[in-house]
Write an enzyme that holds these catalytic residues in place. Sequence first.
Site, PDB file in Angstrom:
ATOM      1  N   GLY A   1       0.769  -1.229   0.000  1.00 11.99           N
ATOM      2  CA  GLY A   1       0.000   0.000   0.000  1.00 11.99           C
ATOM      3  C   GLY A   1       0.801   1.280   0.000  1.00 11.99           C
ATOM      4  O   GLY A   1       0.226   2.366   0.081  1.00 11.99           O
TER       5      GLY A   1
ATOM      6  N   GLU B   1       4.355  -6.414   0.988  1.00 12.55           N
ATOM      7  CA  GLU B   1       3.857  -6.716  -0.358  1.00 12.55           C
ATOM      8  C   GLU B   1       3.782  -5.456  -1.230  1.00 12.55           C
ATOM      9  O   GLU B   1       2.700  -5.009  -1.605  1.00 12.55           O
ATOM     10  CB  GLU B   1       2.475  -7.355  -0.270  1.00 12.55           C
ATOM     11  CG  GLU B   1       2.441  -8.668   0.488  1.00 12.55           C
ATOM     12  CD  GLU B   1       1.021  -9.144   0.757  1.00 12.55           C
ATOM     13  OE1 GLU B   1       0.067  -8.389   0.458  1.00 12.55           O
ATOM     14  OE2 GLU B   1       0.872 -10.254   1.276  1.00 12.55           O
ATOM     15  N   PRO B   2       4.918  -4.859  -1.594  1.00 11.66           N
ATOM     16  CA  PRO B   2       4.853  -3.705  -2.489  1.00 11.66           C
ATOM     17  C   PRO B   2       4.475  -4.124  -3.910  1.00 11.66           C
ATOM     18  O   PRO B   2       4.962  -5.120  -4.425  1.00 11.66           O
ATOM     19  CB  PRO B   2       6.279  -3.156  -2.448  1.00 11.66           C
ATOM     20  CG  PRO B   2       7.131  -4.372  -2.177  1.00 11.66           C
ATOM     21  CD  PRO B   2       6.302  -5.237  -1.256  1.00 11.66           C
TER      22      PRO B   2
ATOM     23  N   TYR C   1     -11.362   6.225  -9.290  1.00  8.79           N
ATOM     24  CA  TYR C   1     -10.871   6.742  -8.011  1.00  8.79           C
ATOM     25  C   TYR C   1     -10.685   8.249  -7.979  1.00  8.79           C
ATOM     26  O   TYR C   1     -10.306   8.783  -6.942  1.00  8.79           O
ATOM     27  CB  TYR C   1      -9.489   6.133  -7.689  1.00  8.79           C
ATOM     28  CG  TYR C   1      -9.408   4.640  -7.653  1.00  8.79           C
ATOM     29  CD1 TYR C   1     -10.303   3.887  -6.909  1.00  8.79           C
ATOM     30  CD2 TYR C   1      -8.410   3.976  -8.345  1.00  8.79           C
ATOM     31  CE1 TYR C   1     -10.214   2.511  -6.868  1.00  8.79           C
ATOM     32  CE2 TYR C   1      -8.300   2.605  -8.306  1.00  8.79           C
ATOM     33  CZ  TYR C   1      -9.208   1.868  -7.565  1.00  8.79           C
ATOM     34  OH  TYR C   1      -9.103   0.507  -7.525  1.00  8.79           O
TER      35      TYR C   1
ATOM     36  N   ARG D   1      -8.482   4.412 -13.800  1.00  9.89           N
ATOM     37  CA  ARG D   1      -8.280   4.880 -12.437  1.00  9.89           C
ATOM     38  C   ARG D   1      -8.823   6.292 -12.205  1.00  9.89           C
ATOM     39  O   ARG D   1      -9.313   6.606 -11.118  1.00  9.89           O
ATOM     40  CB  ARG D   1      -6.810   4.820 -12.050  1.00  9.89           C
ATOM     41  CG  ARG D   1      -6.248   3.395 -12.008  1.00  9.89           C
ATOM     42  CD  ARG D   1      -4.836   3.353 -11.465  1.00  9.89           C
ATOM     43  NE  ARG D   1      -4.814   3.708 -10.053  1.00  9.89           N
ATOM     44  CZ  ARG D   1      -4.413   4.880  -9.575  1.00  9.89           C
ATOM     45  NH1 ARG D   1      -3.984   5.827 -10.407  1.00  9.89           N
ATOM     46  NH2 ARG D   1      -4.422   5.110  -8.287  1.00  9.89           N
TER      47      ARG D   1
ATOM     48  N   CYS E   1     -17.115   6.620 -25.586  1.00 11.93           N
ATOM     49  CA  CYS E   1     -18.422   7.278 -25.558  1.00 11.93           C
ATOM     50  C   CYS E   1     -18.911   7.445 -24.124  1.00 11.93           C
ATOM     51  O   CYS E   1     -19.948   6.888 -23.721  1.00 11.93           O
ATOM     52  CB  CYS E   1     -19.422   6.489 -26.392  1.00 11.93           C
ATOM     53  SG  CYS E   1     -19.076   6.565 -28.157  1.00 11.93           S
ATOM     54  N   GLU E   2     -18.158   8.177 -23.335  1.00 13.81           N
ATOM     55  CA  GLU E   2     -18.481   8.489 -21.950  1.00 13.81           C
ATOM     56  C   GLU E   2     -17.934   9.880 -21.644  1.00 13.81           C
ATOM     57  O   GLU E   2     -16.757  10.150 -21.903  1.00 13.81           O
ATOM     58  CB  GLU E   2     -17.811   7.494 -20.976  1.00 13.81           C
ATOM     59  CG  GLU E   2     -18.241   6.051 -21.111  1.00 13.81           C
ATOM     60  CD  GLU E   2     -19.600   5.774 -20.495  1.00 13.81           C
ATOM     61  OE1 GLU E   2     -20.081   6.621 -19.699  1.00 13.81           O
ATOM     62  OE2 GLU E   2     -20.184   4.727 -20.814  1.00 13.81           O
TER      63      GLU E   2
ATOM     64  N   TYR F   1      -1.632  -0.865 -12.218  1.00 10.43           N
ATOM     65  CA  TYR F   1      -3.105  -0.797 -12.253  1.00 10.43           C
ATOM     66  C   TYR F   1      -3.667  -0.139 -13.503  1.00 10.43           C
ATOM     67  O   TYR F   1      -4.830   0.232 -13.517  1.00 10.43           O
ATOM     68  CB  TYR F   1      -3.649  -0.104 -10.992  1.00 10.43           C
ATOM     69  CG  TYR F   1      -3.275  -0.842  -9.740  1.00 10.43           C
ATOM     70  CD1 TYR F   1      -3.827  -2.080  -9.456  1.00 10.43           C
ATOM     71  CD2 TYR F   1      -2.337  -0.324  -8.862  1.00 10.43           C
ATOM     72  CE1 TYR F   1      -3.462  -2.779  -8.318  1.00 10.43           C
ATOM     73  CE2 TYR F   1      -1.963  -1.011  -7.725  1.00 10.43           C
ATOM     74  CZ  TYR F   1      -2.534  -2.241  -7.460  1.00 10.43           C
ATOM     75  OH  TYR F   1      -2.156  -2.931  -6.341  1.00 10.43           O
TER      76      TYR F   1
END
Length: 461
Positions: free
Chosen positions: A276, A318-319, A362, A358, A389-390, A419
């Site tokens: 994280g 856990e990187p 987010y 993302r 188309c958004e 990601y």
Amino acid sequence: MSRYAHPAGSRHAEVLPEENPPLPPEDLNALDPQIWPATARREDGELVVGGVGVRELAAEYGTPLFVMDEEDFRGRARSYAEAFAGADVYYAGKALLTKAVARWVTEEGLKLDVCSGGELAVALAAGVPAERIGMHGNNKSERELRRAVSAGVGRIILDSLDEIERLERISAELDRTPRVLIRVTTGVEAHTHEFVATAHDDQKFGFALSTGAAAEAVRRVLDAPHLELVGLHSHIGSQIFDTAGFEVAARRVTRFLTGIHQDMGVTLAELDLGGGLGIAYVSGDKPLDPKSIADSLTSIVRRECEDAGLPVPRLAVEPGRAVAGPAGITLYEVGTVKDVEGIRTYVSVDGGMSDNIRTALYGSEYTSRLVSRESDADPVLSRLAGKHCESGDIIVHDLYLPADLRPGDLVAVAATGAYCYSMASNYNHLPRPAVVAVRDASARVIVRRETEEDLLRLDVG
């Protein structure tokens, strides 16, 4: 007024008022070394990464294009291995996992964390030793667990009582005894986006310490003859910039270890504090360095264990993003430049939310630059938009680009190694981009670009 709809207006979609725009950077051509890959530089105005120019990359491999600086990736992996000497460093494969990436990780001395059967398949196909793999997931299927046990995966992180029962039954059938950790939620609030905060009680992951669920999970595993409980796992969230949350979580989990020892007579040998750690996406972001977080976590766990008279467990971290994120950029070609008078300029490129969800998901922020050339033109408040188309298909909401930007120019978005490819989709039937690794002035495809034939091959009519 409906809670789901509102009239359009000058503030719709968070359009900034004219009197308060963000400040432009001092130099539109500058590359902040905190944000861009380690080998990134300009040569005759063009961005060069790994010794290869972006114009050459676009001509050879097309755009959009994910470009990974292999030297940067490997260097960050080594930094974690060195900082956490005497501990286990698992690269979080969900950030970016290909066969080449899995080999880089293994060659730099890291272990690998997977969270699905597909990620496990990639790891095994790349030759990662099964005993160096940890498997996550809040809803591992029967098939996934059976494959993990059969392959001899080194650690399985348990996430529910149903899974404990399921894994015990599968292990008995296969006559195996996998080593397992129990994922606990510590109640720590990470100062991050709601969707990536994972240690508060009201969410899908793990067993809460506060409710006694974690203690019950420990009892269930200890009663399971075909499961070997070796430790606990904790993860508080993603894109975190301070050590406070990790420190509180480490204390709580270590105290839970003490309680298990006192109440159940069991000493657990491993403690995985998850990942994280944040990276720099925009100027002002201040990521933690691996050594400082390693020193902090190690001292907290050691102190708590010594006070309780317990042996210090072997730590694991856990990187994922912190290794892969800064090493990657996404290269786009500009297609249209549309000035919305009095508001901003919309710059549309040949990718979008299918290669970077993302921002829409987010509200993520990014840094982008014109990279096929330098420009001395005035900065123009812009919005980097995709081709889908958004109306929410935005890659960078607010940035400055040069006033002479034109169709055919190349722009790059930094810090997209994590990601972006792993969350890519075929929305609007766009084929997913290629992933190219650059190093020592050469480039090679590590994931080829999808084609329309690839899309049609799965459509059986």
